[in-house]
Scaffold this motif. Structure first.
Motif, mmCIF file in Angstrom:
data_model
loop_
_atom_site.group_PDB
_atom_site.id
_atom_site.type_symbol
_atom_site.label_atom_id
_atom_site.label_comp_id
_atom_site.label_asym_id
_atom_site.label_seq_id
_atom_site.Cartn_x
_atom_site.Cartn_y
_atom_site.Cartn_z
ATOM 1 N N ASP A 250 0.599 -0.989 -0.154
ATOM 2 C CA ASP A 250 -0.295 -0.098 0.060
ATOM 3 C C ASP A 250 1.201 1.491 -0.044
ATOM 4 N N PHE A 251 1.924 1.055 0.608
ATOM 5 C CA PHE A 251 2.824 2.326 1.162
ATOM 6 C C PHE A 251 3.930 2.761 -0.084
ATOM 7 N N CYS A 252 3.573 1.859 -1.265
ATOM 8 C CA CYS A 252 4.308 2.334 -2.723
ATOM 9 C C CYS A 252 3.138 3.144 -3.448
ATOM 10 N N VAL A 253 2.261 3.278 -3.472
ATOM 11 C CA VAL A 253 0.789 3.735 -4.360
ATOM 12 C C VAL A 253 1.573 5.339 -4.334
ATOM 13 N N ILE A 254 1.197 5.586 -5.130
ATOM 14 C CA ILE A 254 1.367 7.315 -5.456
ATOM 15 C C ILE A 254 -0.182 7.695 -5.391
ATOM 16 N N THR A 255 -0.280 8.517 -5.621
ATOM 17 C CA THR A 255 -1.755 9.713 -6.339
ATOM 18 C C THR A 255 -1.205 10.882 -6.878
ATOM 19 N N LYS A 256 0.143 11.473 -6.852
ATOM 20 C CA LYS A 256 0.437 12.652 -7.889
ATOM 21 C C LYS A 256 1.546 12.128 -8.174
ATOM 22 N N LYS A 257 0.783 12.840 -9.922
ATOM 23 C CA LYS A 257 1.881 12.513 -11.212
ATOM 24 C C LYS A 257 3.462 13.051 -11.007
ATOM 25 N N PRO A 258 4.488 11.536 -11.060
ATOM 26 C CA PRO A 258 5.739 11.482 -10.811
ATOM 27 C C PRO A 258 6.474 13.274 -11.829
ATOM 28 N N LEU A 259 7.049 13.737 -11.454
ATOM 29 C CA LEU A 259 8.107 14.500 -12.692
ATOM 30 C C LEU A 259 9.262 14.475 -12.673
ATOM 31 N N LYS A 260 9.950 14.747 -11.800
ATOM 32 C CA LYS A 260 11.572 14.304 -11.695
ATOM 33 C C LYS A 260 12.219 13.485 -10.256
ATOM 34 N N PHE A 261 12.736 12.890 -10.659
ATOM 35 C CA PHE A 261 13.619 12.120 -9.765
ATOM 36 C C PHE A 261 15.369 12.478 -9.159
ATOM 37 N N SER A 262 15.513 12.595 -7.977
ATOM 38 C CA SER A 262 16.733 12.686 -7.660
ATOM 39 C C SER A 262 17.584 12.414 -6.889
ATOM 40 N N GLY A 263 19.285 12.794 -6.611
ATOM 41 C CA GLY A 263 19.583 11.792 -4.957
ATOM 42 C C GLY A 263 20.876 12.505 -4.865
ATOM 43 N N TYR A 264 21.186 11.975 -4.709
ATOM 44 C CA TYR A 264 22.662 11.744 -3.748
ATOM 45 C C TYR A 264 23.856 10.241 -4.715
ATOM 46 N N TYR A 265 24.593 9.853 -4.593
ATOM 47 C CA TYR A 265 25.373 8.861 -4.575
ATOM 48 C C TYR A 265 26.588 8.953 -5.102
ATOM 49 N N GLN A 266 27.788 7.955 -4.006
ATOM 50 C CA GLN A 266 28.631 7.843 -4.729
ATOM 51 C C GLN A 266 28.925 6.421 -4.628
ATOM 52 N N TYR A 267 29.816 6.258 -5.354
ATOM 53 C CA TYR A 267 30.936 4.611 -6.466
ATOM 54 C C TYR A 267 31.820 4.352 -6.545
ATOM 55 N N THR A 268 31.773 3.221 -5.656
ATOM 56 C CA THR A 268 33.462 2.358 -5.999
ATOM 57 C C THR A 268 33.154 0.918 -6.759
ATOM 58 N N PRO A 269 33.611 0.683 -8.058
ATOM 59 C CA PRO A 269 33.196 -0.666 -8.489
ATOM 60 C C PRO A 269 34.542 -1.688 -7.923
#
Length: 396
Positions: A250-269
């Motif tokens: 239930d808590f993955c339900v969304i009722t407003k249109k998504p426009l953008k997705f953002s965040g922060y990351y670091q990566y080391t292969p």
């Protein structure tokens, strides 16, 4: 037939013959397998007919129903399908008051030797901000082998004393890794807390070796991952791609249109990329992956009835139920600390405002330390640090 298969077949035959001469042992399991509420007019109480079936989190021992705002929750009678032979208290189908929070149910095994306590909730549906900071986590109840993450919503965000409601909307493959982990400590699992994230805590995803046991199943690595949805550890060895239920609940339900997705990351292969045969893939460098998927959360069955739908490892980027995807740019080795990404949702089809308003779309957010980890290809030691994910929605 191999020697081990012959021994297994012989053992199975012996057990079958033995059962002819003595009674079967009593069942030692004590689970709530399904929970539902029966009402004559489901849409008077629920937004969708499929909401009559609860979301059950077996890891955290929580069962959650989502009902319409304004629903009388003082006299609700949930029904439970429990392990055969087990008993449940309070009585199955008895009327309980859920208006002041969860009600505790205890399932006792048929042999009376084991019991399991569940918290059953009947929550009013509520929109929550699609922002994720990874600040709320706890060890697996009971065995404390690995960490679990949850977001929390409060009726009064300004009240520091209000505990709020745990959404239990995040999952990881930690439950599957536990099968081969032996005595590894929680911080050595593929998904673990990050003490110093971009802001407060973050999450650390590390591709781990699954050792001898993993090699037997041709699953030599376990990529660190975290996603909104559920993980089915029972099918992790037989059908690993289907064990990840992206966007379920239930808590993955969304009722407003998504426009953008953002965040922060670091990566080391990690140093060497291998495939599921443990062959080194020369010249291949591991990559991470972060993306969000918007999809229709019901699908018609053969009788034309709506059935609950979620994505899994077989179709998370390809299902025809998908409406839009927002994927971070290619995640390679980073330098100089945290990198920020911001991407627009790429819509494959038009969003239906009526379906949106009636909770017919769900959002799955997925992060992994090895982009081909679902196929057991990646580099042991690849590490993806993630924090402060946010989905910008249309507020109009």
């Amino acid at each position: 037939m191999t020697k081990s298969h012959i021994l297994l077949a012989f053992a199975a035959a012996t057990m079958t013959l033995t059962s002819c001469f003595k009674e079967e042992p009593l069942n030692a399991e004590c689970d709530i397998e399904k929970a539902y509420i029966h009402v004559d007019e489901p849409l008077d109480m629920f937004v969708k007919k499929t909401d009559t079936l609860a979301t059950t989190d077996q890891t955290a021992n929580v069962v959650t129903f989502s009902v319409r705002k304004g629903t009388d929750r003082t006299a609700v009678a949930p029904l439970f399908q429990i392990t055969p032979g087990a008993t449940i208290s309070p009585e199955n189908g008895s009327t309980q008051d859920f208006s002041n929070g969860g009600v505790t149910y205890t399932v006792t095994s048929e042999d009376k030797a084991w019991s399991r306590t569940y918290t059953v909730r009947v929550n009013e549906v509520a929109d929550h901000s699609p922002s994720y900071d990874f600040e709320n986590f706890f060890l697996e109840p009971g065995r404390e082998r690995y960490y679990i993450w949850t977001d929390i919503i409060k009726n009064n965000p300004e009240d520091e004393n209000e505990s709020g409601t745990q959404l239990l909307n995040w999952a990881s493959g930690n439950g599957g890794f536990a099968i081969v982990a032996g005595n590894k400590t929680p911080d050595k699992y593929p998904t673990a807390p990050l003490e110093e994230g971009y802001k407060g805590h973050g999450v650390c995803l590390t591709t781990r070796s699954t050792g001898t046991a993993g090699n037997i199943f041709k699953m030599p690595i376990a990529a660190g991952n975290i996603f909104t949805g559920r993980f089915d550890s029972e099918s992790a060895t037989d059908k690993p791609l289907e064990a990840t239920h992206f966007g379920a609940g239930d808590f993955c339900v969304i009722t407003k249109k998504p426009l953008k997705f953002s965040g922060y990351y670091q990566y080391t292969p990690g140093a060497k990329v291998t495939n599921r045969k443990k062959e080194v893939l020369e010249g291949v460098v591991d990559k991470g992956d972060i993306y969000a998927v918007l999809f229709r959360n019901t699908i018609k069955d053969e009788n034309g009835e709506d059935q609950t739908f979620y994505l899994d490892g077989t179709n998370v980027k390809t299902s025809p139920q998908i409406v839009a995807i927002a994927e971070a740019p290619e995640i390679n080795k980073t330098e100089d600390g945290w990198n920020r990404f911001e991407v627009e949702f790429n819509y494959r089809s038009e969003i239906d405002p009526v379906v949106l308003a009636n909770r017919g779309y769900s959002l799955a957010i997925v992060c992994t330390s090895s982009i081909e980890g679902a196929n057991f290809q990646g580099a042991v030691g690849s590490k993806l640090l993630v924090d402060e994910l946010h989905v910008l929605v249309d507020e109009e």
